[in-house]
Design a protein around this motif. Sequence first.
Motif, PDB file in Angstrom:
ATOM      1  N   CYS A   1      -9.771  -3.463  -3.164  1.00  0.00           N
ATOM      2  CA  CYS A   1      -8.552  -3.284  -3.639  1.00  0.00           C
ATOM      3  C   CYS A   1      -8.129  -4.877  -4.069  1.00  0.00           C
ATOM      4  CB  CYS A   1      -7.448  -2.931  -2.576  1.00  0.00           C
ATOM      5  SG  CYS A   1      -5.749  -3.137  -3.366  1.00  0.00           S
TER       6      CYS A   1
ATOM      7  N   TYR B   1      -0.396   6.245  -3.545  1.00  0.00           N
ATOM      8  CA  TYR B   1      -1.149   5.897  -4.645  1.00  0.00           C
ATOM      9  C   TYR B   1      -2.457   5.490  -4.541  1.00  0.00           C
ATOM     10  CZ  TYR B   1       3.357   6.316  -7.426  1.00  0.00           C
ATOM     11  OH  TYR B   1       4.453   6.656  -7.753  1.00  0.00           O
TER      12      TYR B   1
ATOM     13  N   ASN C   1     -10.371   0.498  -3.155  1.00  0.00           N
ATOM     14  CA  ASN C   1     -10.360   1.105  -1.702  1.00  0.00           C
ATOM     15  C   ASN C   1      -9.643  -0.143  -1.038  1.00  0.00           C
ATOM     16  OD1 ASN C   1     -10.786   1.374   0.985  1.00  0.00           O
ATOM     17  ND2 ASN C   1     -12.956   1.993   0.742  1.00  0.00           N
ATOM     18  N   LYS C   2      -8.446   0.326  -0.464  1.00  0.00           N
ATOM     19  CA  LYS C   2      -7.388  -0.589   0.176  1.00  0.00           C
ATOM     20  C   LYS C   2      -7.932  -1.049   1.295  1.00  0.00           C
ATOM     21  CE  LYS C   2      -5.327   2.965   2.771  1.00  0.00           C
ATOM     22  NZ  LYS C   2      -3.857   3.778   3.193  1.00  0.00           N
TER      23      LYS C   2
ATOM     24  N   PHE D   1      -5.531  -6.282  -4.502  1.00  0.00           N
ATOM     25  CA  PHE D   1      -4.231  -6.956  -3.851  1.00  0.00           C
ATOM     26  C   PHE D   1      -4.888  -7.828  -2.497  1.00  0.00           C
ATOM     27  CE2 PHE D   1      -2.217  -3.971  -6.679  1.00  0.00           C
ATOM     28  CZ  PHE D   1      -1.081  -4.939  -7.214  1.00  0.00           C
TER      29      PHE D   1
ATOM     30  N   MET E   1       0.949  -1.197   0.018  1.00  0.00           N
ATOM     31  CA  MET E   1      -0.170   0.011   0.146  1.00  0.00           C
ATOM     32  C   MET E   1       0.878   1.352  -0.124  1.00  0.00           C
ATOM     33  SD  MET E   1      -2.755  -1.369  -0.184  1.00  0.00           S
ATOM     34  CE  MET E   1      -3.483  -3.414   0.193  1.00  0.00           C
TER      35      MET E   1
HETATM   36  S1  SF4 Z   1      -4.830  -1.230  -6.472  1.00  0.00           S
HETATM   37 FE1  SF4 Z   1      -5.182  -1.595  -4.268  1.00  0.00          FE
HETATM   38  S2  SF4 Z   1      -2.809  -1.215  -3.576  1.00  0.00           S
HETATM   39 FE2  SF4 Z   1      -2.921  -0.452  -5.536  1.00  0.00          FE
HETATM   40  S3  SF4 Z   1      -3.209   1.715  -5.329  1.00  0.00           S
HETATM   41 FE3  SF4 Z   1      -5.305   0.818  -5.510  1.00  0.00          FE
HETATM   42  S4  SF4 Z   1      -5.938   0.546  -3.461  1.00  0.00           S
HETATM   43 FE4  SF4 Z   1      -3.546   0.917  -3.384  1.00  0.00          FE
END
Ligand code: SF4
Length: 76
Positions: free
Chosen positions: A21, A4, A11-12, A23, A1
């Motif tokens: 997100c 960015y 949304n992380k 990931f 994270m």
């Molecule tokens: S994809 Fe996920 S880790 Fe990458 S910038 Fe967006 S919220 Fe952040």
Amino acid sequence: MSHYCQTCYYNKKLKTGEKACPFNSFYWNFYSQNQEKLEKNPRIGMAYRTWAKIKTETKTEILEQAEKYLKNIDSL
Ligand code: SF4
């Protein structure tokens, strides 16, 4: 994270849903798929203890989210 994340579409903090997100679900999908190989590794075992505390229903939702993203990876 990273910083960015502040301007990202995703949304992380979310693991599932339209704006989750990728990931987050990819992270757990990787651990789930490689559990047999990795869970005894002392440096990684903590992730599996966390994974074990997550409700089965939530785990299923996270893995389904990862599967959905992987099927549509070119459009992420
Ligand atoms: S994809 Fe996920 S880790 Fe990458 S910038 Fe967006 S919220 Fe952040």
